[in-house]
Design an enzyme around this catalytic site. Structure first.
Site, mmCIF file in Angstrom:
data_model
loop_
_atom_site.group_PDB
_atom_site.id
_atom_site.type_symbol
_atom_site.label_atom_id
_atom_site.label_comp_id
_atom_site.label_asym_id
_atom_site.label_seq_id
_atom_site.Cartn_x
_atom_site.Cartn_y
_atom_site.Cartn_z
ATOM 1 N N TYR A 195 0.810 -1.222 0.000
ATOM 2 C CA TYR A 195 0.000 0.000 0.000
ATOM 3 C C TYR A 195 0.842 1.270 0.000
ATOM 4 O O TYR A 195 2.050 1.217 0.160
ATOM 5 C CB TYR A 195 -1.056 0.002 1.100
ATOM 6 N N GLU A 196 0.180 2.388 -0.213
ATOM 7 C CA GLU A 196 0.830 3.694 -0.441
ATOM 8 C C GLU A 196 1.749 3.657 -1.664
ATOM 9 O O GLU A 196 2.750 4.366 -1.724
ATOM 10 C CB GLU A 196 1.628 4.135 0.795
ATOM 11 N N GLY A 197 1.379 2.857 -2.651
ATOM 12 C CA GLY A 197 2.194 2.695 -3.844
ATOM 13 C C GLY A 197 3.111 1.503 -3.673
ATOM 14 O O GLY A 197 3.979 1.499 -2.801
#
Length: 598
Positions: free
Chosen positions: A439-441
């Protein structure tokens, strides 16, 4: 499950002796009241609350998980009460503007609190840190009216925050989002659409949740240039600050995940919910990325935190567990066997964990220093720090989490069969930290961001000051007795990183469209290893210069660990560099259909 003990000595060593935080803070008018005494008091209180209140809820929270019931999410037993204590203690408002009730503490200090929080309980930490991130975006991009209406209760921990980006068909490619924002006569917008994977999108910890939602106006340009950012409260807020009616935000379900079971990962349906524009129309990514730069470092710290907990627990186990005799002969003559720590392979695993955790903590504080200088500084120093933040954020997110997972797996291996059994807690660390690489890229996207946007797009402009800084450190400290064994490998790593950058840039200039993508992940790891070598040299310089206030045992352990890093872990950069230099041909030549062949 072993108890968690915060590594306060190492935190204070890095903050005060390696980076001289108090001296830096004195340079910024906004931080004049922040000194070592205050910083240490915050760290010590943080250790108490995380060791005594938050950590004991981790294993039970994992076992119970969150429950979805008729659109509501029920968190595990004890979470609501613990979150209330965090809020009442002011931990939700460490960062942010003082005029809205926050404490405006420096990121260098806050990230060490976050490390303790995540080491104690990643799932609990997410509820608090996402609120801080959402508040940051509001503080930097929203109107004064919205700030005054929403920030005080967010900083007080009465209201939580959540970021709503992802849709079922649009993960990394946010330009594909379909959530709509229809302008209303009163200046607000009606928000309609469905978002998935929303951490803390629904919970019973706070009386309201302030969602930051990416959406598009009907006439918005196609792709990412048409994205706007909106503040959408779960419950409407009246002009006097009291809560009003429900706002058309409903939780359709929660995800059943590999880890972080006590963190609610939600499907959210927005049905004409009232939203308010944050920032400018069609420039929503600017506001969201203000939040995400901080959140990506925070996610990196999740990796560091899990690695720290795994190292701590496996070190205790390796010193106590008796198995076989040392190759050199019995070390525990009165016992049936020697402790695990006498065996070379166990030491390899323990030192690998230790080396990555302690270099990672220093690197996180170094990035925090750049964030503080970019926020509070001015002139050339501020400009340099801002560029370094852009360059280092993807490294902090990806390298810290990659090494965090590696550290938890090594810890699990030290425990052997017990590491695979729930009661010892090691398998939970492996499961909980795994999401941090996604997550968060995803970490692959972070590598593309580093190699493509932060290196290739500007011809290495952001990298040059970092290389110059590291070379300057080598030159300035060449006379420090004993430091050469750490400066020489650092100098070689710097030269290698610079040459590797030139290789990839040259191939891109020659028309190899795949050069960046083929090299990106390995390049990020080479940069990470180079930066960690710098972090170890910084720490060793303090000790060898006689400036360490720590014990002789602490100092010698640092030097031993640094020596292991440069002799046994840094050489990985050579193999990674060779792979990059071999180019993209063999990677791209195989036909797509060959991946499906029997």
């Amino acid at each position: 499950m072993p108890d968690y003990k915060a590594p306060l000595k190492d935190m204070q060593f890095v903050l005060h002796e390696v980076f001289n935080a108090e001296q830096l803070w004195r340079e910024f008018p906004a931080l004049q009241e922040v000194n070592r005494e205050l910083a240490d008091a915050i760290l010590e209180e943080s250790a108490k609350i995380n060791e005594g209140l938050i950590a004991p809820l981790s294993q039970s929270g994992d076992a119970q998980g969150v429950r979805w019931q008729d659109g509501n999410v029920i968190t595990p037993e004890g979470y609501k009460e613990a979150f209330k204590q965090l809020a009442e203690g002011g931990w939700a408002g460490l960062s942010g503007e003082e005029q809205y009730g926050a404490q405006n503490m420096p990121k260098m200090l806050i990230l060490l609190f976050e490390e303790m929080l995540y080491s104690a309980n990643i799932a609990m930490g997410l509820y608090l840190t996402l609120t801080s991130g959402a508040a940051l975006a509001i503080a930097n991009h929203a109107s004064d009216e919205l700030k005054e209406k929403y920030l005080p209760n967010m900083y007080a921990g009465k209201w939580a925050g959540a970021m709503c980006l992802t849709e079922a068909h649009a993960g990394t490619d946010l330009g594909m989002i379909r959530t709509k924002a229809i302008p209303q006569a009163d200046g607000s917008y009606a928000i309609s659409g469905t978002k998935i994977f929303i951490t803390g999108g629904e919970q019973d910890l706070t009386e309201n949740i302030i969602h930051l939602v990416l959406a598009k106006l009907p006439d918005a340009p196609a792709g990412s240039k048409g994205i706007s950012l909106f503040l959408v409260p779960k419950v409407k807020v009246n002009d006097d600050g009291s809560l009003g009616d429900a706002n058309g935000v409903n939780c359709g379900s929660v995800e059943h995940k590999m880890g972080i079971h006590a963190s609610a990962t939600c499907v959210l349906n927005f049905d004409g919910a009232q939203g308010f524009l944050v920032g400018e129309i069609n420039k929503g990514l600017q506001g969201m990325f203000t939040m995400m730069n901080y959140e990506r470092l925070s996610v990196g710290i999740q990796g560091l935190s899990a690695g720290q907990a795994a190292y701590q627990w496996s070190a205790e186990y390796a010193l106590e567990r008796l198995q076989s005799r040392a190759p050199s002969g019995p070390q525990n003559a009165d016992g049936a066997a020697d402790p695990l720590i006498v065996h070379p392979d166990v030491r390899r695993m323990m030192l690998t964990q230790k080396a990555y955790v302690e270099a990672g903590r220093a690197f996180a504080v170094y990035v925090g220093k750049q964030l503080d200088t970019a926020k509070f500084g001015e002139g050339e120093a501020q400009a340099k720090a801002s560029a370094l933040v852009e360059l280092l954020t993807p490294v902090a997110k990806a390298f810290l989490t990659d090494k965090g997972l590696e550290g938890t797996v090594l810890g699990q291996q030290v425990f052997g069969g017990h590491g695979y059994v729930k009661e010892w807690g090691m398998e939970q660390l492996v499961r909980d930290v795994r999401i941090s690489q996604i997550y968060e890229g995803t970490n692959g996207i972070q590598a593309l961001d580093l190699m493509g946007r932060k290196i290739a797009a500007n011809g290495g402009k952001y990298l040059a000051p970092l290389l110059a800084e590291m070379r300057g450190f080598v030159e300035e400290n060449g006379s420090v007795a004993g430091l050469a064994e750490f400066l020489t490998p650092l100098s070689g790593a710097i030269d290698n990183l610079e040459a590797l950058t030139e290789t990839v840039l040259s191939r891109t200039a020659d028309g190899d469209a795949n050069a960046v993508g083929a090299a990106s992940v390995e390049y990020l790891h080479v940069m990470g290893l180079t930066l960690y070598t710098y972090m170890w040299a910084l720490q060793c310089k303090v000790i060898l210069s006689g400036d360490s206030a720590q014990s002789e045992a602490f100092n010698q352990a640092k030097l031993h660990t640094a020596r292991f890093f440069v002799e046994h872990l840094l050489p990985q950069a050579d193999a990674l560099s060779a792979s990059i230099r071999n180019g993209s041909d063999s990677l791209m030549a195989i036909p797509a259909e060959a991946f499906l062949s029997a």
